[in-house]
Write a protein that holds these residues in place. Structure first.
Motif, mmCIF file in Angstrom:
data_model
loop_
_atom_site.group_PDB
_atom_site.id
_atom_site.type_symbol
_atom_site.label_atom_id
_atom_site.label_comp_id
_atom_site.label_asym_id
_atom_site.label_seq_id
_atom_site.Cartn_x
_atom_site.Cartn_y
_atom_site.Cartn_z
ATOM 1 N N ASP A 192 0.843 -1.198 0.000
ATOM 2 C CA ASP A 192 0.000 0.000 0.000
ATOM 3 C C ASP A 192 0.877 1.246 0.000
ATOM 4 O OD1 ASP A 192 -2.382 -1.269 0.137
ATOM 5 O OD2 ASP A 192 -2.458 -1.282 2.332
ATOM 6 N N THR A 194 0.457 3.711 1.834
ATOM 7 C CA THR A 194 0.706 4.120 3.218
ATOM 8 C C THR A 194 1.855 3.321 3.834
ATOM 9 O OG1 THR A 194 -1.098 2.668 3.865
ATOM 10 C CG2 THR A 194 -1.562 5.009 3.828
ATOM 11 N N ALA A 195 2.008 2.051 3.412
ATOM 12 C CA ALA A 195 3.121 1.251 3.934
ATOM 13 C C ALA A 195 4.452 1.868 3.504
ATOM 14 C CB ALA A 195 3.014 -0.192 3.450
ATOM 15 N N VAL A 196 4.475 2.434 2.298
ATOM 16 C CA VAL A 196 5.691 3.090 1.813
ATOM 17 C C VAL A 196 5.881 4.425 2.534
ATOM 18 C CG1 VAL A 196 6.916 3.911 -0.227
ATOM 19 C CG2 VAL A 196 5.342 1.982 -0.429
ATOM 20 N N GLU A 197 4.766 5.137 2.729
ATOM 21 C CA GLU A 197 4.852 6.429 3.429
ATOM 22 C C GLU A 197 5.364 6.244 4.856
ATOM 23 O OE1 GLU A 197 1.089 8.432 3.212
ATOM 24 O OE2 GLU A 197 1.713 9.494 1.409
ATOM 25 N N LEU A 198 4.978 5.134 5.461
ATOM 26 C CA LEU A 198 5.443 4.847 6.809
ATOM 27 C C LEU A 198 6.974 4.818 6.820
ATOM 28 C CD1 LEU A 198 4.127 4.041 9.547
ATOM 29 C CD2 LEU A 198 4.736 1.703 8.954
ATOM 30 N N MET A 199 7.546 4.118 5.844
ATOM 31 C CA MET A 199 9.006 4.054 5.724
ATOM 32 C C MET A 199 9.591 5.441 5.478
ATOM 33 S SD MET A 199 10.663 1.367 6.179
ATOM 34 C CE MET A 199 10.725 -0.387 6.186
ATOM 35 N N ARG A 200 8.878 6.207 4.659
ATOM 36 C CA ARG A 200 9.346 7.561 4.378
ATOM 37 C C ARG A 200 9.373 8.381 5.662
ATOM 38 N NH1 ARG A 200 9.854 11.637 0.278
ATOM 39 N NH2 ARG A 200 8.994 13.579 1.059
ATOM 40 N N SER A 201 8.368 8.168 6.523
ATOM 41 C CA SER A 201 8.318 8.947 7.758
ATOM 42 C C SER A 201 9.460 8.565 8.700
ATOM 43 C CB SER A 201 6.964 8.780 8.454
ATOM 44 O OG SER A 201 6.917 7.542 9.149
ATOM 45 N N LEU A 213 10.525 -3.830 3.300
ATOM 46 C CA LEU A 213 9.130 -3.756 2.863
ATOM 47 C C LEU A 213 8.891 -4.459 1.523
ATOM 48 C CD1 LEU A 213 6.234 -2.762 2.952
ATOM 49 C CD2 LEU A 213 7.010 -0.556 2.084
ATOM 50 N N ALA A 217 7.193 -8.223 0.929
ATOM 51 C CA ALA A 217 5.848 -8.162 0.351
ATOM 52 C C ALA A 217 5.805 -8.930 -0.967
ATOM 53 C CB ALA A 217 5.445 -6.708 0.130
ATOM 54 N N GLY B 59 3.980 16.327 7.877
ATOM 55 C CA GLY B 59 4.925 15.219 8.024
ATOM 56 C C GLY B 59 5.919 15.104 6.878
ATOM 57 N N LEU B 61 5.422 14.188 3.922
ATOM 58 C CA LEU B 61 5.195 13.053 3.030
ATOM 59 C C LEU B 61 4.884 13.577 1.640
ATOM 60 C CD1 LEU B 61 3.136 10.779 5.438
ATOM 61 C CD2 LEU B 61 5.562 10.596 4.824
ATOM 62 N N ARG B 80 11.684 15.471 9.407
ATOM 63 C CA ARG B 80 11.438 14.066 9.065
ATOM 64 C C ARG B 80 12.747 13.275 9.127
ATOM 65 N NH1 ARG B 80 11.796 11.256 4.430
ATOM 66 N NH2 ARG B 80 11.999 13.084 3.128
ATOM 67 N N MET B 87 3.870 8.394 12.802
ATOM 68 C CA MET B 87 2.648 8.438 11.997
ATOM 69 C C MET B 87 1.727 7.269 12.349
ATOM 70 S SD MET B 87 3.090 10.813 9.198
ATOM 71 C CE MET B 87 1.459 10.277 8.849
ATOM 72 N N PHE B 89 -1.920 5.761 10.653
ATOM 73 C CA PHE B 89 -2.913 5.934 9.597
ATOM 74 C C PHE B 89 -4.219 5.233 9.965
ATOM 75 C CE2 PHE B 89 1.309 5.808 7.640
ATOM 76 C CZ PHE B 89 1.323 7.015 6.948
ATOM 77 N N THR B 93 -1.715 -0.471 8.889
ATOM 78 C CA THR B 93 -0.512 -0.590 8.067
ATOM 79 C C THR B 93 0.577 -1.371 8.793
ATOM 80 O OG1 THR B 93 -1.046 1.664 7.356
ATOM 81 C CG2 THR B 93 0.896 0.698 6.416
ATOM 82 N N TYR B 95 2.975 -4.659 8.954
ATOM 83 C CA TYR B 95 3.551 -5.542 7.939
ATOM 84 C C TYR B 95 3.203 -6.979 8.343
ATOM 85 C CZ TYR B 95 6.270 -1.547 6.237
ATOM 86 O OH TYR B 95 6.656 -0.346 5.717
ATOM 87 N N TRP B 97 4.052 -9.896 7.588
ATOM 88 C CA TRP B 97 5.045 -10.962 7.746
ATOM 89 C C TRP B 97 5.831 -10.785 9.050
ATOM 90 C CZ3 TRP B 97 4.761 -7.417 3.884
ATOM 91 C CH2 TRP B 97 5.663 -6.359 3.935
#
Ligand SMILES: Nc1ncnc2c1ncn2[C@@H]1O[C@H](COP(=O)(O)OP(=O)(O)O)[C@@H](O)[C@H]1O
Ligand SMILES: [Mg+2]
Lengths: 302, 269
Positions: A192, A194-201, A213, A217, B59, B61, B80, B87, B89, B93, B95, B97
């Motif tokens: 998703d 958002t999963a990428v944005e999480l890493m960005r944050s 990630l 995935a 943030g 983003l 950042r 964050m 959401f 979100t 993971y 695995w």
């Protein structure tokens, strides 16, 4: 009382376990039996009607005599007779050796092709420019007939003093890499946004996004591709043997027994069965590995 | 409160998506807002009014078309990179695995914490959100509320200065939602985090916040800012306080005025 109930349930549970374990085996046996029945049924029908579709004058599409379609039992028996007059090894031994030889070529091709396929997927997910530049050629590469590519690779390989079976592996890799590239790319893109944005944050580097990630995935996608590639690598190895003059593999065996078809049609059918079996075994190996690495909830098929 | 320097200072932030295209959207326009240390600020407004966009601008983003965001005097991008933001959401979100424990450790891994430090912090955070027993479970084995608690633990694990939350309880049922709100206030009370929280639920905004920022749509801008002076710690009795209802009404009227396009003079500072 409740103890008895308990142990009864345990026995039932373990019974169910065994049934579940054996289900694929039953399924496989059922398919084999159905295929044999269809094969022999067709032969019986042909014999009864004189190779005509019942109640019409039309010829059956395939003649059902023992030269065109040997009995299953005869094919089976041929496995235990010497393949050549005066030869020492029975057909079973010869085909097993050939299959192992071909599997070595296929396995190396599979590994090389998968690594290249994965690397291309990773490159493409990071650069739209690379993807747009190279993807058309990756796709086009699969439309060039293998029989046109194979002699070229064999000739180049011999100039580089590779063992011939090494060239066959490259041909096999050529068929293997494509599904891996396509599925790796899809898998790497599957998280998703958002999963990428999480890493960005977290101010993660591209490298961390890739390994923490995108690759995890993508694993279910990649393993699915590997199943397709396993079959493709066997096909690539068998076809690759034909123009390369490799004397030991299944491809050569198929060619030889086709040449001497009339004197022993069972041998050709036995080799075809071995080729199919090799593919099936290779795929089951990958499935076993998948079971180990990917939890059930994340598997794409099944 | 206003005597300290703001943690977050939004200066004329404007965001236009697809500039020059037929699908051009001005999502946020000329937003000015200051958030002070330890505040709990909520952005509320109709769906599509640019709440998420504003939060994502804060943030870093996404980058603003004009204007900017400063965090403790730094550019938001630097903030950042300095890992000032946690964050959360709407969808947790997580993971899938990774176990719960490993999910909470994810930011710590990226930020290069030692193995022991990671384990210690993750354990502490899981205790904070009361999920210690679920440390070795996988995300799909948890309910939606539990998953969201893991997401909060993950966001707090590296003790960011600012917690940015985009409708974190939006997908939860009412009961779970109210319990989570209480827990969040609890956690916020135990940490010195500044929270910027997006919601479209009026009671949620009033219950949680020190200030509620009411936004109006197309283009998204700040319509009014309402101080919520209800006493803390807040609990179940807060929702029955007459002042709680007064604030609810005030926010609701502001939202309605914002929708009809009239400006709400006294609220906007
Ligand atoms: N990445 C994007 N590209 C184009 N338009 C976007 C993008 N993100 C949001 N928008 C648009 O900006 C507006 C505000 O969206 P958003 O901030 O998500 O609203 P909210 O969170 O308040 O519901 C909407 O009209 C939305 O369609
Ligand atoms: Mg939103």
């Amino acid at each position: 009382m409740s103890n008895m109930l308990q142990s009864n349930q345990n026995a039932m549970a373990s019974g169910q376990m065994i049934v579940r374990r054996l289900r694929p085996v039953f399924a496989f046996l059922t398919i084999v039996i159905v295929l044999i029945a269809v094969w022999e049924g067709y032969k019986a029908l042909g014999a009864a009607t004189g190779n005509k579709v019942p109640f019409t004058g039309f010829e059956l599409p395939i003649r059902s005599d023992d030269t065109s379609m040997p009995h299953v039992w005869d094919i089976f028996q041929a496995l235990f007779r010497p393949a050549r007059r005066g030869g020492e090894d029975v057909l079973l031994i010869i085909l097993t050796k050939s299959a192992l030889f071909t599997w070595r070529e296929a396995a190396l091709g599979f590994v090389v092709g998968s690594v290249i396929g994965f690397a291309l997927g990773v490159a493409f997910v990071h650069s739209t420019l690379l993807e747009q530049g190279f993807m058309p050629y990756v796709v086009a590469s699969q439309t060039v007939p293998l029989l046109a590519i194979a002699p070229m690779i064999v000739i180049w390989g011999s100039r580089l003093n590779w063992p011939t079976w090494g060239s066959v592996s490259i041909i096999s890799a050529y068929l293997t890499f494509f599904p891996v590239t396509i599925n790796t790319l899809r898998g790497l893109r599957s998280p998703d946004p958002t999963a990428v944005e999480l890493m960005r944050s977290y101010a993660a580097t591209k490298w961390e996004v890739l390994w923490k990630l995108r690759v995890p995935a993508a694993l279910p996608y990649i393993v699915t591709a590997l199943k397709v590639s396993a079959t493709a690598s066997v096909i690539g190895a068998i076809v690759g043997e034909l123009p390369s003059g490799v004397a030991e593999g299944l491809g050569r065996a198929l060619l030889t027994f086709m040449y001497y078809y009339v004197s022993g049609p069972e041998k050709l059918f036995a080799s075809i069965l071995f080729a199919a079996l090799l593919g099936i075994l290779f795929v089951s190996l990958i499935v076993q590995i998948e079971r180990r690495v990917i939890p059930a909830t994340r598997r794409l098929d099944e | 409160m206003n005597e300290n320097n703001p943690v977050v200072s939004i200066q004329g932030a404007t965001k236009v998506f697809n500039e020059g295209g037929t699908d051009r959207v001005q999502a946020v326009k000329d937003v000015e807002l200051e958030v002070y240390p330890g505040e709990f600020v909520t952005l509320i407004g109709p769906s599509g009014c640019g709440k998420s966009t504003l939060l994502r601008l804060i943030g870093d983003l996404i980058t603003p078309t004009s204007g900017g965001v400063k965090v403790n005097g730094k550019h938001s991008k630097q903030a950042r990179i300095d890992r000032d933001y946690g964050m959360v959401f709407q969808d947790a979100t997580l993971y899938d695995w990774r176990t719960v424990n490993k999910n909470v450790q994810l930011p710590l891994e990226v930020m290069g914490y030692s193995h022991d430090d990671r384990e210690k912090r993750a354990a502490k955070m899981l205790r904070l959100v009361q999920l210690e027993e679920f440390a070795n479970h996988y995300p799909w084995q948890l309910s939606g509320g539990m998953q969201q608690r893991v997401a909060i633990a993950r966001a707090l694990a590296f003790e960011p200065a600012i917690l940015l939350m985009d409708e974190p309880f939006g997908a939860l049922d009412e009961m779970t939602r109210e319990r989570m709100q209480l827990e969040l206030l609890n956690i916020w009370g135990q940490t010195s985090t500044t929270v910027i929280f997006v919601t479209h639920s009026i009671p949620e905004a009033v219950f949680l916040s020190s200030r509620v920022v009411v936004m109006s749509a197309r283009p998204g801008r700040i319509h009014a800012i309402i101080d919520i002076d209800l006493p803390r710690p807040r609990g179940f009795e807060t929702r029955e306080d007459p002042r709680f209802f007064e604030r609810l009404t005030e926010v609701r009227e502001c939202l309605r005025a914002g929708e009809s396009g009239k400006s709400h003079v006294e609220g906007y500072k």
